[in-house]
Design an enzyme around this catalytic site. Structure first.
Site, short mmCIF file in Angstrom:
data_model
loop_
_atom_site.label_atom_id
_atom_site.label_comp_id
_atom_site.label_asym_id
_atom_site.label_seq_id
_atom_site.Cartn_x
_atom_site.Cartn_y
_atom_site.Cartn_z
N ASP A 15 1.03 -1.32 -0.20
CA ASP A 15 -0.13 -0.08 0.14
C ASP A 15 0.83 1.13 0.07
OD1 ASP A 15 -2.37 1.44 0.01
OD2 ASP A 15 -2.67 1.04 2.07
N ARG A 19 0.08 7.39 -2.58
CA ARG A 19 0.57 8.41 -1.91
C ARG A 19 1.87 8.97 -1.93
NH1 ARG A 19 -2.00 5.87 3.07
NH2 ARG A 19 -2.33 4.24 1.71
N GLU A 62 -11.87 -4.75 -6.03
CA GLU A 62 -12.36 -3.32 -5.76
C GLU A 62 -11.65 -2.21 -6.68
OE1 GLU A 62 -14.00 -5.90 -3.11
OE2 GLU A 62 -12.24 -5.46 -3.06
N ASN A 63 -10.46 -2.55 -7.09
CA ASN A 63 -9.47 -1.63 -7.77
C ASN A 63 -9.73 -1.36 -9.15
OD1 ASN A 63 -6.37 -2.82 -6.15
ND2 ASN A 63 -7.87 -1.45 -5.25
N ARG A 181 1.40 -4.74 6.19
CA ARG A 181 1.00 -3.95 5.50
C ARG A 181 1.38 -2.62 5.65
NH1 ARG A 181 -5.25 -2.61 4.20
NH2 ARG A 181 -5.12 -0.62 2.63
N ARG A 187 -5.78 -2.26 8.35
CA ARG A 187 -7.16 -3.16 7.92
C ARG A 187 -6.63 -3.98 6.96
NH1 ARG A 187 -7.92 1.93 5.92
NH2 ARG A 187 -7.78 2.49 3.70
N GLU A 200 0.28 -13.38 12.36
CA GLU A 200 0.68 -12.08 13.06
C GLU A 200 0.88 -10.99 12.26
OE1 GLU A 200 1.74 -12.13 16.27
OE2 GLU A 200 1.30 -14.24 16.32
#
Length: 241
Positions: A15, A19, A62-63, A181, A187, A200
């Site tokens: 992710d 950004r 969803e992308n 992530r 999430r 984990e």
């Protein structure tokens, strides 16, 4: 790090590409392009330390709602990635796998993926799996529908369900030991929902294009300190008053 502390299956939600680009005044696709370099470095490192499966969330169901130009660029990445990285994949004995609805991807994207799978089919080392057009909810629904057809009136067990999921191709390594992530989000975003039940989890604010081997080592060191009990107690805890 002790070999016993090496995660056998690592899953990563890559992710922060957009950004990363925005903060540098670049188009979003520049972030995806730079992110590919991170994939190469992390895949080689994971293979070298003995990871059995590395699953990367490359494109979710969803992308598709993202801007058409961005989606088109992402769909072109497999051709570029595999054409440039193939010698190193083979040199590191890495086999390419995918989960997700590959048949719904553009034809050229499907061809690039199929070619990569064929060229690395003989590799017996780490499996580098790309989750493409993948959604865990959809995978579970499809698995249940198949099982309902097979079982008819029979009862469906958890073992049945897990064996029908797309990740069943990994056998004993189906469930990730560690989820990473990047970008600071915390999430799962419809990724391996059932398989991550006892994984984990490691969240880092580092954007994926900046996720270096050193950042990966930091995640592994953090994992090595975890006490995994799978809902139970280890003997030393059981004996405590």
């Amino acid at each position: 790090m002790m070999m016993s502390k090496i995660p056998q299956h690592i899953a990563i939600i890559m992710d922060g590409n957009g950004r990363w680009a925005k903060e540098k005044g670049l188009p979003r696709i520049a972030g995806h392009k730079k992110g590919v370099e991170s994939i190469k470095q992390i895949a080689k490192k994971a293979s070298q330390i003995g990871v059995k499966v590395l699953t990367l969330y490359a494109f979710s169901t969803e992308n598709w709602s993202r801007p058409e130009k961005e989606v088109s660029f992402i769909m072109s990445l497999p051709s570029v990635f595999f054409s440039t990285f193939m010698p190193e994949l083979i040199a590191n004995n890495i086999q390419i796998e995918t989960i997700g609805n590959i048949e719904a991807l553009p034809e050229k994207t499907q061809e690039a993926i199929a070619k990569a799978k064929a060229k690395t089919a003989h590799c017996t080392g780490m499996k580098l799996c790309f989750a493409v057009n993948y959604g865990a909810e959809q995978d579970i629904v499809m698995a249940m529908n198949r099982l309902r057809e097979e079982k008819k009136e029979g009862e469906i067990s958890l073992i049945d369900l897990k064996s029908a999921l797309s990740t069943s191709i990994f056998g004993a390594n189906q469930n990730p030991d560690l989820l990473i992530r990047t970008s600071g989000e915390q999430r799962l975003s419809n990724f391996l929902l059932l398989e991550l039940a006892y994984a984990e989890m490691y969240f880092t604010p580092v954007y994926w294009p900046d996720f270096t081997v050193e950042a990966f080592d930091k995640a592994l060191a953090n994992y090595a300190k975890r006490d995994r009990r799978y809902g139970g107690l280890k003997e030393d805890h059981v004996n405590e008053n």
